[in-house]
Every structure is written in C-alpha cells, then in structure tokens.
Design a protein around this motif. Structure first.
Motif, PDB file in Angstrom:
ATOM      1  N   ILE A 119       0.859  -1.182   0.000  1.00 12.63           N
ATOM      2  CA  ILE A 119       0.000   0.000   0.000  1.00 12.63           C
ATOM      3  C   ILE A 119       0.901   1.239   0.000  1.00 12.63           C
ATOM      4  O   ILE A 119       1.842   1.333   0.796  1.00 12.63           O
TER       5      ILE A 119
ATOM      6  N   LYS B 258      -8.338   0.689  -0.627  1.00 12.27           N
ATOM      7  CA  LYS B 258      -9.684   0.257  -1.024  1.00 12.27           C
ATOM      8  C   LYS B 258      -9.845  -1.210  -0.668  1.00 12.27           C
ATOM      9  O   LYS B 258      -8.928  -2.008  -0.876  1.00 12.27           O
TER      10      LYS B 258
ATOM     11  N   MET C 197       2.519  -8.539  -6.162  1.00 12.05           N
ATOM     12  CA  MET C 197       3.900  -8.841  -5.759  1.00 12.05           C
ATOM     13  C   MET C 197       3.922  -9.711  -4.510  1.00 12.05           C
ATOM     14  O   MET C 197       2.987  -9.671  -3.703  1.00 12.05           O
TER      15      MET C 197
HETATM   16  C1  FAD Z   1       3.305  -0.484  -5.115  1.00 13.34           C
HETATM   17  C2  FAD Z   1       1.826  -0.660  -4.854  1.00 13.34           C
HETATM   18  C3  FAD Z   1       1.137   0.333  -4.178  1.00 13.34           C
HETATM   19  C4  FAD Z   1      -0.235   0.183  -3.906  1.00 13.34           C
HETATM   20  N1  FAD Z   1      -0.876   1.177  -3.255  1.00 13.34           N
HETATM   21  C5  FAD Z   1      -2.181   1.057  -2.979  1.00 13.34           C
HETATM   22  C6  FAD Z   1      -2.864   2.090  -2.263  1.00 13.34           C
HETATM   23  O1  FAD Z   1      -2.271   3.119  -1.869  1.00 13.34           O
HETATM   24  N2  FAD Z   1      -4.170   1.903  -2.003  1.00 13.34           N
HETATM   25  C7  FAD Z   1      -4.846   0.778  -2.427  1.00 13.34           C
HETATM   26  O2  FAD Z   1      -6.041   0.673  -2.170  1.00 13.34           O
HETATM   27  N3  FAD Z   1      -4.229  -0.204  -3.121  1.00 13.34           N
HETATM   28  C8  FAD Z   1      -2.915  -0.101  -3.389  1.00 13.34           C
HETATM   29  N4  FAD Z   1      -2.284  -1.110  -4.059  1.00 13.34           N
HETATM   30  C9  FAD Z   1      -3.052  -2.318  -4.441  1.00 13.34           C
HETATM   31  C10 FAD Z   1      -3.140  -3.250  -3.230  1.00 13.34           C
HETATM   32  O3  FAD Z   1      -1.859  -3.802  -2.975  1.00 13.34           O
HETATM   33  C11 FAD Z   1      -4.117  -4.390  -3.503  1.00 13.34           C
HETATM   34  O4  FAD Z   1      -5.412  -3.871  -3.693  1.00 13.34           O
HETATM   35  C12 FAD Z   1      -4.140  -5.365  -2.330  1.00 13.34           C
HETATM   36  O5  FAD Z   1      -2.925  -6.068  -2.251  1.00 13.34           O
HETATM   37  C13 FAD Z   1      -5.290  -6.346  -2.493  1.00 13.34           C
HETATM   38  O6  FAD Z   1      -5.206  -7.269  -1.422  1.00 13.34           O
HETATM   39  P1  FAD Z   1      -6.500  -8.092  -0.977  1.00 13.34           P
HETATM   40  O7  FAD Z   1      -6.030  -9.229  -0.128  1.00 13.34           O
HETATM   41  O8  FAD Z   1      -7.530  -7.185  -0.410  1.00 13.34           O
HETATM   42  O9  FAD Z   1      -7.073  -8.600  -2.335  1.00 13.34           O
HETATM   43  P2  FAD Z   1      -6.769  -9.962  -3.094  1.00 13.34           P
HETATM   44  O10 FAD Z   1      -7.709 -10.997  -2.574  1.00 13.34           O
HETATM   45  O11 FAD Z   1      -5.310 -10.242  -3.127  1.00 13.34           O
HETATM   46  O12 FAD Z   1      -7.251  -9.490  -4.524  1.00 13.34           O
HETATM   47  C14 FAD Z   1      -8.578  -8.990  -4.715  1.00 13.34           C
HETATM   48  C15 FAD Z   1      -8.693  -8.325  -6.075  1.00 13.34           C
HETATM   49  O13 FAD Z   1      -7.740  -7.227  -6.211  1.00 13.34           O
HETATM   50  C16 FAD Z   1      -6.887  -7.432  -7.322  1.00 13.34           C
HETATM   51  N5  FAD Z   1      -5.551  -7.030  -6.931  1.00 13.34           N
HETATM   52  C17 FAD Z   1      -4.831  -7.476  -5.877  1.00 13.34           C
HETATM   53  N6  FAD Z   1      -3.624  -6.892  -5.821  1.00 13.34           N
HETATM   54  C18 FAD Z   1      -3.565  -6.039  -6.834  1.00 13.34           C
HETATM   55  C19 FAD Z   1      -2.572  -5.154  -7.315  1.00 13.34           C
HETATM   56  N7  FAD Z   1      -1.388  -5.032  -6.742  1.00 13.34           N
HETATM   57  N8  FAD Z   1      -2.871  -4.437  -8.408  1.00 13.34           N
HETATM   58  C20 FAD Z   1      -4.050  -4.546  -9.009  1.00 13.34           C
HETATM   59  N9  FAD Z   1      -5.040  -5.372  -8.604  1.00 13.34           N
HETATM   60  C21 FAD Z   1      -4.784  -6.107  -7.557  1.00 13.34           C
HETATM   61  C22 FAD Z   1      -6.967  -8.920  -7.596  1.00 13.34           C
HETATM   62  O14 FAD Z   1      -6.723  -9.201  -8.955  1.00 13.34           O
HETATM   63  C23 FAD Z   1      -8.368  -9.258  -7.213  1.00 13.34           C
HETATM   64  O15 FAD Z   1      -9.270  -8.938  -8.252  1.00 13.34           O
HETATM   65  C24 FAD Z   1      -0.927  -0.990  -4.351  1.00 13.34           C
HETATM   66  C25 FAD Z   1      -0.230  -1.979  -5.037  1.00 13.34           C
HETATM   67  C26 FAD Z   1       1.132  -1.826  -5.293  1.00 13.34           C
HETATM   68  C27 FAD Z   1       1.867  -2.889  -6.029  1.00 13.34           C
END
Ligand code: FAD
Length: 242
Positions: free
Chosen positions: A53, A68, A208
């Motif tokens: 994040i 989010k 990642m």
């Molecule tokens: C460098 C970096 C910075 C980030 N900063 C923010 C931030 O400031 N605020 C924020 O809300 N989110 C941010 N994200 C995205 C955030 O990491 C993911 O939304 C989060 O890991 C999802 O975890 P989860 O267990 O809730 O969802 P999961 O169960 O892992 O995934 C749920 C859904 O989200 C999607 N998803 C998961 N990870 C990502 C990702 N990295 N990119 C795109 N889609 C993804 C999956 O495909 C799936 O549809 C960032 C990602 C990166 C790589």
C-alpha cells in the motif's frame, strides 16, 4: 535496494473516507521513508503474503495509508481498530523525483491518488504549487481533492459517471506544466502516456510477493522485465514499453 525496515506500528485511527476506501494513521518509525511514491508492505494476520500500500503521507510521528477494500487482505485491514498493532516493511520502492519539475501536474486515478498527495506536500514545501487532475468512477469515490485544494493546488476532478476521464481534462490543465506525475490503474496510465506529450513519471502496480526484489514475482513486460517493487514502482516515461 533502498533502506528498508520492518517496524511495528500502532493504529491511531482507521476510518472510512469514501466508498470502500479507508484511511489509516500508523504511529511509529518513519525514518526509512525517503520519497513520496514509496510503499509499505503490510502483514495481515492469517495471510501469508504481505499487501503493498502506498504511503499517502508521513511525518516524524507516523504515516498514513489509504486503501480500497478489494479482497480478503484489505477487508481484514478495514476491520482493525485504534490501538491495534500492524507489522509493516517500510522504505520500499523508488518514489517520484520531485527535483526535476518547477510546474508539476499530478494525475491520479482512484486509489492511485494517495501517493500523489504526499508528493504534492513535498512540492508545496519547496514553494511549488502543483496542478492536479483526479479521476474517479463517481462522486462517492472522490478522495483527497479538498486536501489538495487546501494545499493551494488547482485541482480538477473528472468522473466516469459524467462521461469524463482524466485525459479529457488534460488540454485545459496541462498548459504551463513542465512534467506530469501519475498513479492509477494501468489503462489510465496508458491513456495518459499517449495523450500527454510532457515528460512524465508513472507509478505502476503489480501483484507482488516479497516486495524486496528477491522473488521476481512483479517483473513486468510494461517496463521490459524490471521489477516493480525495487526498480519502481515509479518509472520515468521513457522506461515504459508502451
Ligand atoms: C506499489 C503498490 C502500491 C499500492 N498502493 C495502494 C494504495 O495506496 N491503495 C490501495 O487501495 N491499493 C494499493 N495497491 C493495491 C493493493 O496492494 C491491492 O489492492 C491489495 O494487495 C489487495 O489485497 P487483498 O487481499 O484485499 O485482495 P486480493 O484478494 O489479493 O485481490 C482482490 C482483487 O484485487 C486485485 N488485486 C490485488 N492486488 C492487486 C494489485 N497489486 N494491483 C491490481 N489489482 C490487484 C486482484 O486481482 C483481485 O481482483 C498498491 C499496489 C502496489 C503494487
């Protein structure tokens, strides 16, 4: 690799600020955070992989993240309470280089806006007021627009619900700007990449695992195989393979 530290933070607050979006203030060590655009990799009890994040803001006492709820990890995060502790790796990634621009334009989409808020504060501290274009799906998704305006940044908000995208606002806003700084979903970044002729720095997202450059899991063809976690997440426009 940058200086990275694993720290335990105490949650000062964790509040909903928009549809499915929460702002969490973490109290603890921020000495490893160097540039806006870096991220924290947070450990969530019961889940094997940390979740990355962006750091939205930081000071000598702690840092803010804005996230989010999209899946299990972020939903569990949203249920954490004031006083709970959170284990996070900080100081991760290469952020934006704010020294290259005197008339910056910030372009953010959805939860890509948070790292641009920290960047705006960095510019304002240096006596520079960036312009900003922020895009969201609908009014209930808007975040940080009033905070950017309070910093003195001219801020245009576009809503998909009104048939407007960030690229639609570019002609009216980018006039006197000399560089753009973007973060948002890949399709938005691609649209900006093609629509905006200015030099740019773009923050990319990837799934990642380690966040430390060891596992190669976030190597991306968008940046010719570079790892988003350590070579980015912010890349200069010329390093993109689009
Ligand atoms: C460098 C970096 C910075 C980030 N900063 C923010 C931030 O400031 N605020 C924020 O809300 N989110 C941010 N994200 C995205 C955030 O990491 C993911 O939304 C989060 O890991 C999802 O975890 P989860 O267990 O809730 O969802 P999961 O169960 O892992 O995934 C749920 C859904 O989200 C999607 N998803 C998961 N990870 C990502 C990702 N990295 N990119 C795109 N889609 C993804 C999956 O495909 C799936 O549809 C960032 C990602 C990166 C790589």
């Amino acid at each position: 690799m940058n200086n990275t530290a694993q720290s335990i933070y105490t949650i000062a607050y964790n509040v909903q600020i928009a549809r499915q979006v929460y702002r969490m203030r973490l109290i603890g060590d921020t000495s490893y955070i160097e540039t806006p655009g870096q991220f924290a990799n947070v450990n969530i009890d019961g889940l094997f992989l940390r979740r990355p994040i962006s750091i939205a803001d930081s000071d000598g006492f702690g840092l803010d993240i804005i996230y989010k709820t999209v899946g299990e990890g972020t939903t569990r995060l949203s249920r954490m309470k004031t006083g709970d502790t959170l284990d996070a790796l900080v100081g991760l990634g290469s952020g934006y280089d704010s020294k290259t621009s005197k008339r910056p334009l910030l372009i953010g989409g959805g939860v890509g806006v948070p790292p641009l808020f920290g960047l705006a504060k960095r510019f304002v501290k240096a006596g520079i007021k960036p312009k900003a274009i922020l895009g969201f799906q609908a009014e209930e998704d808007v975040i940080l627009a009033s905070e950017l305006r309070a910093l003195g940044c001219e801020t245009v908000v576009t809503l998909d619900a009104n048939g407007k995208r960030v690229t639609d606002a570019l002609p009216e806003v980018m006039g006197e700007c000399d560089e753009y700084f973007a973060c948002g979903p890949i399709p938005m970044l691609k649209a900006v990449f093609y629509a905006c002729p200015l030099p740019g720095q773009l923050s990319l997202e990837a799934r990642m695992a380690c966040g430390l450059g060891l596992c190669q899991g976030c190597s991306s063809s968008d940046v010719r195989g570079q790892r988003i976690c350590v070579n980015g997440p912010v890349f200069p426009k010329e390093e993109l393979a689009w």
